[in-house]
Design an enzyme around this catalytic site. Structure first.
Site, PDB file in Angstrom:
ATOM      1  N   LYS A  44       0.690  -0.942   0.047  1.00 14.75           N
ATOM      2  CA  LYS A  44      -0.021   0.126   0.088  1.00 14.75           C
ATOM      3  C   LYS A  44       0.875   1.276   0.154  1.00 14.75           C
ATOM      4  CE  LYS A  44      -0.388  -0.400   5.084  1.00 14.75           C
ATOM      5  NZ  LYS A  44      -0.989  -0.938   6.084  1.00 14.75           N
ATOM      6  N   TYR A 267      15.404  29.722   8.653  1.00 12.76           N
ATOM      7  CA  TYR A 267      14.212  30.470   9.426  1.00 12.76           C
ATOM      8  C   TYR A 267      14.127  30.265  11.067  1.00 12.76           C
ATOM      9  CZ  TYR A 267      12.610  30.294   4.578  1.00 12.76           C
ATOM     10  OH  TYR A 267      12.416  30.205   3.202  1.00 12.76           O
TER      11      TYR A 267
HETATM   12  C1  LIG Z   1      -0.280  -1.791   6.877  1.00 11.85           C
HETATM   13  C2  LIG Z   1      -0.751  -3.148   7.161  1.00 11.85           C
HETATM   14  C3  LIG Z   1      -0.020  -4.277   7.276  1.00 11.85           C
HETATM   15  C4  LIG Z   1       1.413  -4.362   7.218  1.00 11.85           C
HETATM   16  O1  LIG Z   1       2.216  -3.618   8.583  1.00 11.85           O
HETATM   17  P1  LIG Z   1       3.582  -3.325   8.698  1.00 11.85           P
HETATM   18  O2  LIG Z   1       3.564  -3.302  10.167  1.00 11.85           O
HETATM   19  O3  LIG Z   1       4.154  -2.485   7.871  1.00 11.85           O
HETATM   20  O4  LIG Z   1       4.149  -4.661   8.605  1.00 11.85           O
HETATM   21  C5  LIG Z   1      -0.742  -5.488   7.861  1.00 11.85           C
HETATM   22  N1  LIG Z   1      -1.926  -5.503   7.986  1.00 11.85           N
HETATM   23  C6  LIG Z   1      -2.842  -4.501   7.783  1.00 11.85           C
HETATM   24  C7  LIG Z   1      -4.304  -4.660   7.848  1.00 11.85           C
HETATM   25  C8  LIG Z   1      -2.085  -3.225   7.371  1.00 11.85           C
HETATM   26  O5  LIG Z   1      -3.181  -2.202   7.112  1.00 11.85           O
END
Ligand SMILES: *Cc1c(COP(=O)(O)O)cnc(C)c1O
Length: 371
Positions: A44, A267
């Site tokens: 994702k 800044y």
């Molecule tokens: C993002 C996600 C993962 C992966 O999690 P990590 O901590 O990056 O390994 C697994 N399951 C679900 C439902 C997620 O949303």
């Protein structure tokens, strides 16, 4: 159309991310060693900023059971990249997305009867049986059925003829923070599955993210969903040494000057020199996704084999580094912003955030280069 720059060679990027696809595969091997069962690679948010298409293509030949994505846009990009591994949608879907999900045989997780019924109608209209997973909320509070509703939900789902209940999943909210709670979650998930008729009823049973995979016995689960660890960062202490850095964020020294004592830098003039100071200006800033919140917290960059501290606030496109005494530093020098020498976890900590956010905030301006 001729570009305005047609007479000039393309200028090199100010900031780029080198992505080591070999390291990605090594990390996948570490995941398989920790749990020899099936694996959903979570890709994702553009594969956590690493580039969705490239990462999906690299992992496509690696016996991945699903790619886990956040939405149909990401699912489409994987298909458009020529990758046909099954796709699992990790969260709830919009009603408007569901016809496309059915048409492409992407796998949603079901959190409500209303969703299930709509998927069933759409599948019937398209003359298909859609594979779905039952989402169970064992403590995350983000989606899924709560335990009390499950027996009825399952009965209802199984009455929907155009759905095939292929799996059951839940999610761990604190596998990297609370071992006792996480162990109780595994136990609760197990007893829920028993109550629903036992593990044989589901092809896929899954609970673990990276922390769950690395730190816990999977029990009845036969599928895990690692994300972060594939990108080379362990959410749990003690496993980092096994993982290889995938992303190295780099930039260059654009300017070198020596400023006199009493000169403010950046800044707000939060930093003022107390002595003549050789300052390297580096071509990266928060407009590239480097977190402005590290300002004043002792963050460093890696240059000519050494660490050098950032001075004052990170600006949108540039940051300043103290290279006093480092006579070898030159304009044009390559700078490691994070990578093998400056752990991304250190930057996240100094920015008061988590590595997941650092990775996913790297902006499109940063060219991704694959090695
Ligand atoms: C993002 C996600 C993962 C992966 O999690 P990590 O901590 O990056 O390994 C697994 N399951 C679900 C439902 C997620 O949303």
């Amino acid at each position: 159309m001729t570009s305005v720059n047609a007479a000039f060679p393309a200028s090199p990027p100010r900031a780029w991310a080198e992505i080591d696809l070999g390291a990605l595969k090594k990390n996948l091997a570490v995941a398989r060693e920790a749990f020899p069962g099936a694996l959903m690679a979570v890709v994702k948010a553009g594969a956590y900023g690493h580039g969705l298409e490239e990462i999906a293509r690299t992992l496509a030949g690696e016996d991945i059971v699903f790619f886990g994505v956040a939405n149909v846009g990401e699912a489409r990009r994987i298909r458009n990249a020529g990758v046909y591994t099954p796709i699992y949608l990790l969260g709830a879907t919009w009603a408007e997305e569901r016809a496309e999900i059915v048409a492409n045989d992407w796998t949603p997780c079901i959190s409500s009867i209303a969703e299930a019924e709509q998927f069933n109608r759409l599948a019937a209209a398209q003359g298909k049986r859609l594979k779905v997973h039952l989402a169970v909320d064992t403590g995350m509070g983000r989606g899924g059925f709560v335990a009390d509703d499950l027996v009825n939900a399952l009965r209802h789902l199984e009455s929907l003829e155009n759905l095939e209940l292929e799996g059951i999943g839940s999610h761990l909210p604190s596998a990297d923070e609370d071992e006792a709670f996480t162990k109780s979650q595994f136990a609760r998930f197990r007893s829920i599955i028993d109550e629903l008729g036992g593990p044989a009823r589901f092809k896929w049973i899954h609970l673990s993210n990276s922390a769950g995979l690395l730190g816990y016995d999977q029990g009845v689960c036969n599928l895990t969903r690692p994300g972060l660890m594939l990108y080379g960062v362990s959410p749990l202490p003690g496993f980092q040494e096994k993982l290889s850095t995938v992303m190295t964020l780099k930039s260059r020294v654009t300017l070198l000057r020596t400023l006199p004592a009493g000169h403010g830098i950046s800044y707000g003039r939060q930093f003022v020199t107390t002595q003549p100071t050789r300052v390297a200006t580096v071509g990266i800033g928060y407009g590239d996704g480097y977190p402005r919140h590290v300002s004043g917290n002792g963050a460093a960059v890696w240059l000519r084999g050494r660490r050098f501290p950032i001075l004052g606030r990170v600006t949108m496109d540039q940051l300043m580094v103290d290279v006093t005494g480092a006579v070898d530093v030159m304009e044009g020098d390559e700078v490691e912003i994070f990578g093998p020498n400056i752990p991304v976890a250190e930057i996240a900590e100094k920015a008061g955030t988590i590595v997941w956010e650092i990775f996913t905030c790297i902006t499109p301006r940063v060219l991704r280069c694959y090695v």
